[in-house]
Design a protein around this motif. Structure first.
Motif, PDB file in Angstrom:
ATOM      1  N   SER C 231       0.828  -1.320   0.080  1.00 26.10           N
ATOM      2  CA  SER C 231       0.119  -0.120  -0.116  1.00 26.10           C
ATOM      3  C   SER C 231       0.863   1.251   0.046  1.00 26.10           C
ATOM      4  N   SER C 232       2.076   0.941   0.578  1.00 21.99           N
ATOM      5  CA  SER C 232       2.942   2.362   0.476  1.00 21.99           C
ATOM      6  C   SER C 232       3.438   2.549  -1.090  1.00 21.99           C
ATOM      7  N   GLY C 233       3.232   1.940  -2.165  1.00 24.14           N
ATOM      8  CA  GLY C 233       3.545   2.213  -3.503  1.00 24.14           C
ATOM      9  C   GLY C 233       4.959   2.190  -3.731  1.00 24.14           C
ATOM     10  N   LYS C 234       5.546   1.832  -2.546  1.00 25.56           N
ATOM     11  CA  LYS C 234       7.255   1.924  -2.911  1.00 25.56           C
ATOM     12  C   LYS C 234       7.534   0.661  -3.789  1.00 25.56           C
ATOM     13  N   TYR C 235       6.762  -0.471  -3.750  1.00 29.81           N
ATOM     14  CA  TYR C 235       7.259  -1.872  -4.578  1.00 29.81           C
ATOM     15  C   TYR C 235       6.559  -1.709  -5.734  1.00 29.81           C
ATOM     16  N   GLN C 236       6.985  -2.149  -6.682  1.00 31.73           N
ATOM     17  CA  GLN C 236       6.839  -2.219  -8.098  1.00 31.73           C
ATOM     18  C   GLN C 236       6.719  -3.764  -8.665  1.00 31.73           C
ATOM     19  N   GLY C 237       5.844  -4.388  -9.331  1.00 29.89           N
ATOM     20  CA  GLY C 237       5.866  -5.492  -9.915  1.00 29.89           C
ATOM     21  C   GLY C 237       5.699  -6.508  -9.186  1.00 29.89           C
TER      22      GLY C 237
END
Lengths: 248, 248, 248, 248
Positions: C231-237
């Motif tokens: 949910s932090s949006g820091k992790y992609q893929g």
């Protein structure tokens, strides 16, 4: 069918007993009562054995009342002293046909660990006890650990063993509590429930006996065993300790 | 070939070092001395690294003397204080080319258990340390256990964890020694040598890290590793702790 | 507040997730669906992260569907193959802003045991893995034990260690299963849940790392951690393995 | 004083026996022989009890020869079959006054673990055995582990317990060796010597019994005990197993 009534049925242990009785093919649940209910509903007419899992301040009165009405009782509540046990013995003596069973621990693994420790103690130079519980336990060490340590100490005396070797000169409290000459350690750790580890040592060898009680379900086989034993009518008076009902 | 001299060669640990050096393909044993011998025989001409396994009352003087003669030293003797370490630091600083390595524990298992504990500590609500030794050990708890407990406490502080949960109201000493907020227990048992168990707990789970040192041979790989590191010339000054020589 | 929807909400793990989300101060439960419900109710408008604890035969379709609708997913369902993971990677790549996290084990103790094993493996001559589970588990050894063994094997290769010493000439199957050169043993015992013990040995010493998962509650901190990370949006893929979300 | 002769005195175990006899206040060392020496030097005139720690291929002949000369024997050599034991029984029967004691394991911790396992087995739904040894051991599992597993199986049959629960469908060998219905696992790890762990499980609880033999010194108390028992003259014929000499 053994008719079982449960005192303290809404408590965590009592609730487990209710479920265990309902799940036992040779038993049927009769009356359930809880704090404030009174025990009059439990009579010899509807109950072969009552099970009491209440609180230390209530259990003696419960047992005396049930016995005076002619009902046998299996007790899992803790806090029993020699004086209180004497009162139960006297009451049971006055009411033939009733019997009472009190156990400090209903987990078969714990009872066996305690029993094996009294045997092993004779053959080892060193012995220590470590008990491990959840951090919400208010007393330490556990009654079971104290019982185990005392049993080890007694077995050592009978075998003529001297004191346990220990050259420690300063320890800052790390060596734990001495119970009858045996060091006892208490660990409190989130995630654990009730565990005991007994260590025995000779030159070049170690024997470890460990009992793990992961949750309350571990006590139910012992409770049901005690109910069956009392309902068999073979046991008179007061019996203390599940070891008496195992074939040891 | 790394030329190694041994101070305290007739002691139990020193004797093991002599054998370990003789058994290492990349080393040769140079001078061996013991109490009363004096250290003059050990010189930079015949020694790349000296190893000191003596007694706390002698080791500081040994190290200062060797360094002043230009000899690097690996020290396994215990009893080091901050003040003594400072004296070594100062001496090494005055003799470029020399280096000193001091380790409270040369067993790789113990060093890793200590290191892993500092990592795990951040992720668990509870943590306790149990160390177990032979009954002839005079101090309790072990220096290693104290080091581990302090490392756990520091990691918890950095992670913003509060105090470890513990509702114990009375314990008779069974809860052990508090080291920086971490409970430490010391067991003394014939048959054991040097062991440490670190317990971490969260709701529903436990992590246990245990290091067993069954005999003195367990320290030799660490001693030889330290000798190789110092002889490489890559390390300057004073290094404390085998973890600095592992690739962690 | 992180809005969380749960797929497989009526399953045992899913039910635990529902409770854990309801108990988390920084989360609110959004949609819950189970087998037969369809996933259309879960949309980016009502859900920041979906959690899937279903069955191996359903989870890939669930993940692809959720991602195609723009919803990020934390997956606890097992049975993932490299091919299936590739399909997820491709799907996530086509829908920027979504991310998927898949973990074979959400217990922090198990993840740390696995991680520590890869470090320790480099320093010991011997290593073996013992996993212990309840007797209703149909596969053996556990995926976690296989993962740990492979990690040990890889670390040994990198460190240039040869094969693990073993002079056994006949064993009748008692030596267990060889996984990439590491012996793995599986115990099945009533009363246990999910446990792993990794043993490392050198001459004179042993290191033991043990992870105990006593019940499903042990997985919830890991699930909530993963939800927060996505949910932090820091992790992609696609991210695989809880170790990526710990500060290791 | 009990006069003790040692056969195989130059072997590792025999050498330990020599030292143990020399250190025992109630014994004196008489004759020591080794491979190639012949046994004629050992006679009833100089020996109360002979101790044989040789090799499986020699021990039967040694025992038969000693008994035929009227010397009682304590045997620690392994490799005994029912047929060989029968030959010893017959020989001892022909020479009144002689007695033979053979034990597969002289460590008291191991003997007690084995004995306790036969008692505990009756009370638990599950049981498994894990033995752990140094990697130079050529056979697996150990004779002790097989003995323990068979004892558990027999106790379960007597108690009317069915087969141990196990839903495993595929295991790749990780479930170990089935010995009389009991799963046995063998670990080989550098640093270990001889260890056995027996696990028992019921719903919610576990009992663990573990015996550690760290080195050969752990066998000596058992050997000396057997020597004393045979020299007492109270035991006739062939006795197998140290449990017969403990007060169990």
């Amino acid at each position: 069918m053994v008719r079982v009534s449960v005192v303290g049925a809404h408590g965590r242990m009592g609730g487990n007993v209710v479920k265990a009785v309902e799940g036992a093919k040779d038993m049927e649940l009769s009356v359930t009562v809880d704090a404030g209910d009174g025990l009059d509903a439990i009579t010899p007419e509807n109950t072969d054995v009552a099970v009491d899992f209440t609180v230390p301040s209530a259990t003696l009165d419960n047992v005396l009342s049930l016995v005076s009405h002619g009902v046998s009782v299996v007790v899992g509540t803790t806090g029993w002293t020699d004086d209180k046990l004497d009162q139960v013995r006297e009451a049971v003596g006055k009411h033939p046909g009733t019997s009472v069973f009190i156990a400090p621990n209903f987990a078969i693994s714990a009872v066996l660990a305690d029993y094996f420790s009294t045997i092993a103690a004779k053959y080892f130079e060193s012995a220590e006890v470590i008990e491990m519980h959840h951090p919400n336990k208010v007393d330490a060490p556990s009654g079971t650990a104290i019982h185990t340590a005392k049993g080890i100490a007694e077995a050592r005396r009978e075998a003529g063993l001297g004191s346990i070797p220990d050259d420690t000169k300063s320890d800052g409290g790390s060596r734990g509590q001495l119970v009858d000459g045996v060091h006892v350690h208490a660990v409190r750790l989130r995630g654990l429930n009730a565990h005991e580890e007994v260590l025995f040592g000779n030159a070049g060898e170690q024997l470890v006996i460990r009992a793990d009680s992961f949750d309350r379900s571990s006590f139910m086989p012992g409770v049901l065993l005690a109910v069956r034993k009392l309902s068999s009518g073979k046991y008179q008076g007061l019996t203390v300790g599940l070891n008496n009902f195992l074939d040891l």
